[in-house]
Motif scaffolding. Sequence first.
Motif, PDB file in Angstrom:
ATOM      1  N   TRP A 186       0.820  -1.201   0.000  1.00 16.67           N
ATOM      2  CA  TRP A 186       0.000   0.000   0.000  1.00 16.67           C
ATOM      3  C   TRP A 186       0.862   1.263   0.000  1.00 16.67           C
TER       4      TRP A 186
ATOM      5  N   VAL B 292       2.547   4.648   6.439  1.00 15.83           N
ATOM      6  CA  VAL B 292       1.934   3.416   5.930  1.00 15.83           C
ATOM      7  C   VAL B 292       2.676   2.220   6.517  1.00 15.83           C
TER       8      VAL B 292
ATOM      9  N   CYS C 240      -2.195   5.898   7.167  1.00 18.48           N
ATOM     10  CA  CYS C 240      -2.737   5.027   6.127  1.00 18.48           C
ATOM     11  C   CYS C 240      -2.768   3.573   6.600  1.00 18.48           C
TER      12      CYS C 240
ATOM     13  N   THR D  73      -9.750  -0.201  -0.834  1.00 15.81           N
ATOM     14  CA  THR D  73      -8.557  -0.144  -1.688  1.00 15.81           C
ATOM     15  C   THR D  73      -7.769  -1.442  -1.613  1.00 15.81           C
TER      16      THR D  73
ATOM     17  N   ALA E 213      -4.145  -2.553  -3.001  1.00  9.78           N
ATOM     18  CA  ALA E 213      -2.978  -1.800  -3.458  1.00  9.78           C
ATOM     19  C   ALA E 213      -2.709  -2.000  -4.945  1.00  9.78           C
TER      20      ALA E 213
ATOM     21  N   ASP F 109     -15.243   0.110   2.575  1.00  8.14           N
ATOM     22  CA  ASP F 109     -14.064  -0.690   2.891  1.00  8.14           C
ATOM     23  C   ASP F 109     -14.457  -2.054   3.442  1.00  8.14           C
TER      24      ASP F 109
END
Length: 370
Positions: A30, A96, A122, A154, A156, A269
């Motif tokens: 990610w 992240v 993130c 999301t 990646a 999500d």
Amino acid sequence: MPDQAAPRRAFQPVRAAPYACVAVIGAGAWGTALAALARQAGREVRLWGRNGEDIAAIRRSGTNPRYLPGVDLPEGITATSDMGEALAGAESVLIVTPSVTLREICRQMAPHVARSAPLVLCAKGIETGSGKLLSEVVGEEMPGHQIGALSGPTFAREAALNHPTAVTLAFPFAQAHRREPHLAPAARMALSLGSASFRPYISDDLIGVEVAGAVKNVVAIACGMMTGAGYAENTRAALITWGIDEMKALAEALGGRRETIAGLSGIGDLTLTCSSTTSRNMSFGVQLGRGIARDAVFDGNPVVVEGEVNAISVSDLADRIGIEMPVCRAVHDILHAGAGLRETFADLWARPLTAEHRALNLALDHPARG
């Protein structure tokens, strides 16, 4: 004849300045994808990773062969394992890294980050032991920064390959930012990352977005377990719906807004993560549901599964503040208290029958309890 109401004026977009230089701390899948997105949006990008071999491979091949194989990265990303180099001159920072290493990473970052640079979380989770949201952890280790979160449905690889993707960017809004919202960090960060394929939405509900991100990973493990154990779509739909309710309850109790859970960082999500084994959490649950031993999942490779840790922190926090979260508790008990999978989920279904709407105060003994 009474005058008709004046037509509502269309909202007029305003110009705002993106952050010119973005640092991405964490070179996993990610983090690498976000670095690619920021670069495609025209930003100067530095990507930091702790593993020197991985960074060397990114420099050499223009890909991240370990975490994002086969995805060509745009030219111009500076990959480094030197924290000072990554953060020198950075106007904004995307963090992240896994939630369990967040404090450590913040302590490494602190001497190198300009106080004016907003920090965007993130990763998703709640700190084990303290029960603190990750924004609280960052605030303790790096005081004085504006802190936000990026979250949404999301994967990646899909984002890095420019499949249309939408996310939520949440920051608390100061009073000045409510007068001129285009100057707020959330707005400027959205412009810094937005492109033809990547669409950030702006929120001022940081708590709601963080809670959604932490809880959805636990619910995804539950969905995976039930799928792996042979249950079907009805079961998963119920778990997703209950998970949404648990998100809403915890967010509201901590000062967030229930309606945030209806957005990309919540329902969006959760639906994605609970619907595909591309999700590590879902895949982890599927393998456990099939009877694979914990030390043998993912072929024995050390894969970070955020929901495994979050099952502890979310359940402990819920107990501390008096919120019932039976799905998260079930996952916790299976993973960390030695409870049987089928027995635990049977108990979940055999809870007292209640009204679906909170306005009705009703509870009936479940027939399965005999």
